[in-house]
Design a protein around this motif. Structure first.
Motif, short mmCIF file in Angstrom:
data_model
loop_
_atom_site.label_atom_id
_atom_site.label_comp_id
_atom_site.label_asym_id
_atom_site.label_seq_id
_atom_site.Cartn_x
_atom_site.Cartn_y
_atom_site.Cartn_z
N GLY A 50 51.88 -55.02 -49.93
CA GLY A 50 51.70 -56.06 -48.92
C GLY A 50 51.12 -55.50 -47.63
O GLY A 50 51.35 -54.35 -47.29
N PRO A 52 51.33 -55.31 -43.79
CA PRO A 52 52.38 -55.59 -42.81
C PRO A 52 52.01 -56.79 -41.92
O PRO A 52 50.84 -56.97 -41.58
CB PRO A 52 52.44 -54.30 -41.98
N ASP A 53 53.02 -57.58 -41.55
CA ASP A 53 52.78 -58.79 -40.75
C ASP A 53 52.02 -58.50 -39.47
O ASP A 53 51.14 -59.27 -39.08
CB ASP A 53 54.12 -59.45 -40.40
N ARG A 54 52.36 -57.40 -38.81
CA ARG A 54 51.71 -57.12 -37.53
C ARG A 54 50.22 -56.84 -37.71
O ARG A 54 49.43 -57.02 -36.78
CB ARG A 54 52.42 -55.96 -36.82
N LYS A 56 48.48 -58.23 -40.56
CA LYS A 56 47.99 -59.49 -41.11
C LYS A 56 47.74 -60.52 -40.01
O LYS A 56 46.78 -61.27 -40.05
CB LYS A 56 49.01 -60.03 -42.12
N ASP A 57 48.63 -60.52 -39.02
CA ASP A 57 48.54 -61.50 -37.94
C ASP A 57 47.32 -61.31 -37.06
O ASP A 57 46.91 -62.24 -36.36
CB ASP A 57 49.79 -61.42 -37.05
N LYS A 61 41.69 -64.79 -41.11
CA LYS A 61 41.83 -65.08 -42.54
C LYS A 61 40.51 -65.52 -43.15
O LYS A 61 40.32 -65.46 -44.37
CB LYS A 61 42.89 -66.16 -42.75
N TYR A 83 53.98 -71.28 -31.95
CA TYR A 83 53.05 -70.24 -32.37
C TYR A 83 51.91 -70.04 -31.38
O TYR A 83 51.65 -70.87 -30.54
CB TYR A 83 52.49 -70.48 -33.78
N ASN A 95 43.76 -69.00 -36.23
CA ASN A 95 44.82 -68.31 -36.96
C ASN A 95 46.12 -68.47 -36.17
O ASN A 95 46.16 -68.21 -34.98
CB ASN A 95 44.47 -66.82 -37.08
N ILE A 97 49.91 -67.56 -35.21
CA ILE A 97 50.88 -66.47 -35.25
C ILE A 97 52.21 -67.01 -34.74
O ILE A 97 52.35 -67.32 -33.56
CB ILE A 97 50.41 -65.27 -34.41
N TYR A 99 55.82 -67.04 -33.35
CA TYR A 99 56.70 -66.13 -32.64
C TYR A 99 58.15 -66.57 -32.76
O TYR A 99 59.05 -65.96 -32.27
CB TYR A 99 56.29 -65.96 -31.18
#
Ligand SMILES: [Zn+2]
Length: 111
Positions: A50, A52-54, A56-57, A61, A83, A95, A97, A99
Motif C-alpha cells: 500500500g 502510505p496515506d501521507r 497518497k494524499d 489521482k 476535508y 482531491n 484530504i 482531516y
C-alpha cells in the motif's frame, strides 16, 4: 515467508524513495515528477504494498502530479465536510484530504 516480507520492505522503501524524487523534481519538471509517481504506483500494485496515506494524499489521482500547495495545487478548506480540497493545477481534478473521519450518521441530540 521471510523472503516475502523482505521484498515488501524493499518495495515500501522504493515507494518512499520515488516519492522523494517526485517531490524534488516537481518544481522544475512536472512530467518527470509524474513519471516517478507512475513508477511508484506500479511498484505498489505489483508487490501489493500500500502507498502510505501521507503520500497518497499529496498525489493527484487523475494525472499523478505531486500536489504542492501554491506550486501545483490550490488548497481550500471544506470545513463543514471535514476535508481539504487540493485542486490540481494541471488537470483541475479536486482531491479531497480528510482531516477528520467522515460523519456516517448524525444521531439526534445537542450539537
Ligand atoms: Zn492532476
Amino acid at each position: 515467508m521471510e523472503r516475502g516480507r523482505l521484498i515488501k520492505e524493499i518495495a515500501a522503501e522504493r515507494i518512499q524513495l520515488l516519492y522523494n524524487l517526485a517531490v524534488g523534481t516537481v518544481g522544475r519538471d512536472a512530467d518527470l515528477s509524474s513519471e516517478y509517481v507512475k513508477t511508484l504506483r506500479r511498484i505498489s500494485a505489483h508487490y501489493k504494498v500500500g502507498i502510505p496515506d501521507r503520500i497518497k494524499d499529496t498525489i493527484c489521482k487523475e494525472c499523478n502530479l505531486v500536489l504542492v500547495p501554491g506550486l501545483t495545487a490550490s488548497v481550500r478548506l471544506a470545513s463543514s465536510k471535514g476535508y481539504l480540497v487540493y485542486a490540481c493545477k494541471r488537470c483541475k481534478k479536486e482531491n479531497h484530504i480528510f482531516y477528520k473521519a467522515p460523519v456516517k450518521k448524525r444521531t439526534a441530540g445537542k450539537s
